[in-house]
Design a protein around this motif. Sequence first.
Motif, mmCIF file in Angstrom:
data_model
loop_
_atom_site.group_PDB
_atom_site.id
_atom_site.type_symbol
_atom_site.label_atom_id
_atom_site.label_comp_id
_atom_site.label_asym_id
_atom_site.label_seq_id
_atom_site.Cartn_x
_atom_site.Cartn_y
_atom_site.Cartn_z
ATOM 1 N N ARG A 1 0.843 -1.199 0.000
ATOM 2 C CA ARG A 1 0.000 0.000 0.000
ATOM 3 C C ARG A 1 0.879 1.250 0.000
ATOM 4 N N LEU A 2 0.523 2.199 -0.869
ATOM 5 C CA LEU A 2 1.200 3.489 -0.973
ATOM 6 C C LEU A 2 0.250 4.596 -0.542
ATOM 7 N N ILE A 3 0.761 5.514 0.273
ATOM 8 C CA ILE A 3 0.029 6.711 0.663
ATOM 9 C C ILE A 3 0.850 7.903 0.178
ATOM 10 N N LEU A 4 0.297 8.668 -0.746
ATOM 11 C CA LEU A 4 0.990 9.850 -1.292
ATOM 12 C C LEU A 4 0.372 11.105 -0.706
ATOM 13 N N ILE A 5 1.191 11.905 -0.017
ATOM 14 C CA ILE A 5 0.700 13.100 0.656
ATOM 15 C C ILE A 5 1.489 14.322 0.180
ATOM 16 N N ARG A 6 0.781 15.311 -0.312
ATOM 17 C CA ARG A 6 1.433 16.590 -0.564
ATOM 18 C C ARG A 6 1.521 17.323 0.773
ATOM 19 N N ASP B 1 5.347 -2.560 4.279
ATOM 20 C CA ASP B 1 4.172 -3.012 3.532
ATOM 21 C C ASP B 1 3.262 -1.841 3.177
ATOM 22 N N THR B 2 3.205 -0.846 4.062
ATOM 23 C CA THR B 2 2.454 0.382 3.806
ATOM 24 C C THR B 2 3.436 1.538 3.929
ATOM 25 N N VAL B 3 3.649 2.229 2.821
ATOM 26 C CA VAL B 3 4.659 3.285 2.732
ATOM 27 C C VAL B 3 3.991 4.596 2.356
ATOM 28 N N ALA B 4 4.370 5.658 3.054
ATOM 29 C CA ALA B 4 3.891 6.997 2.712
ATOM 30 C C ALA B 4 5.050 7.815 2.145
ATOM 31 N N LEU B 5 4.746 8.601 1.126
ATOM 32 C CA LEU B 5 5.682 9.585 0.587
ATOM 33 C C LEU B 5 5.063 10.956 0.812
ATOM 34 N N VAL B 6 5.830 11.876 1.385
ATOM 35 C CA VAL B 6 5.362 13.241 1.631
ATOM 36 C C VAL B 6 6.268 14.164 0.819
ATOM 37 N N ALA B 7 5.677 14.826 -0.172
ATOM 38 C CA ALA B 7 6.501 15.600 -1.096
ATOM 39 C C ALA B 7 5.757 16.846 -1.573
#
Length: 166
Positions: free
Chosen positions: A4-9, A100-106
């Motif tokens: 699972r990917l969580i993409l957060i601005r 397994d669940t990764v967030a990217l904050v960019a």
Amino acid sequence: MTKRLILIRHAKSSWDAPFDDHARTLNDKGRTGATAVGDWLRANTYLPDEIYSSDAARTRETTDVIVTALGTAPTIVLKANMYHGQPAALMGVLQQAKGDTVALVAHNPGIAFFAEQIVAQPPDHRRFFDYPTCATLVCDFPINDWAEAVSRSGQVVDFVVPKDLA
């Protein structure tokens, strides 16, 4: 297995102080939005094992506020190449991830372009393509290792912006 990917601005930042872009922090609206997104992630059990964040002040602060709202302690890794990182840089960070669940904050525009490229089908949300501050995409990948992640393979689970949570 599914990853699972969580993409957060990053959340809304301040323009009050005359310092460089990299050092800008969140304003009150940004802190409120990041808290709301963190609460939403927790309520939906979208809990990251790892968070990779740009090393800019506003992304670090967004990450800290969200983690506080989550009430968990994911591994946090700051990455200089995510500061205004383009989709290829974000994909490179993702493909090195271990959780397994990764967030990217960019930052925009890179995170918006990456979100568009990574999903098989975009969510039915009018704000997806402009990816406003603290926009958050949750998507799943039918892979065993992040090194296998490729464009157009993410299945959208959810998408939200802070105004949806007010």
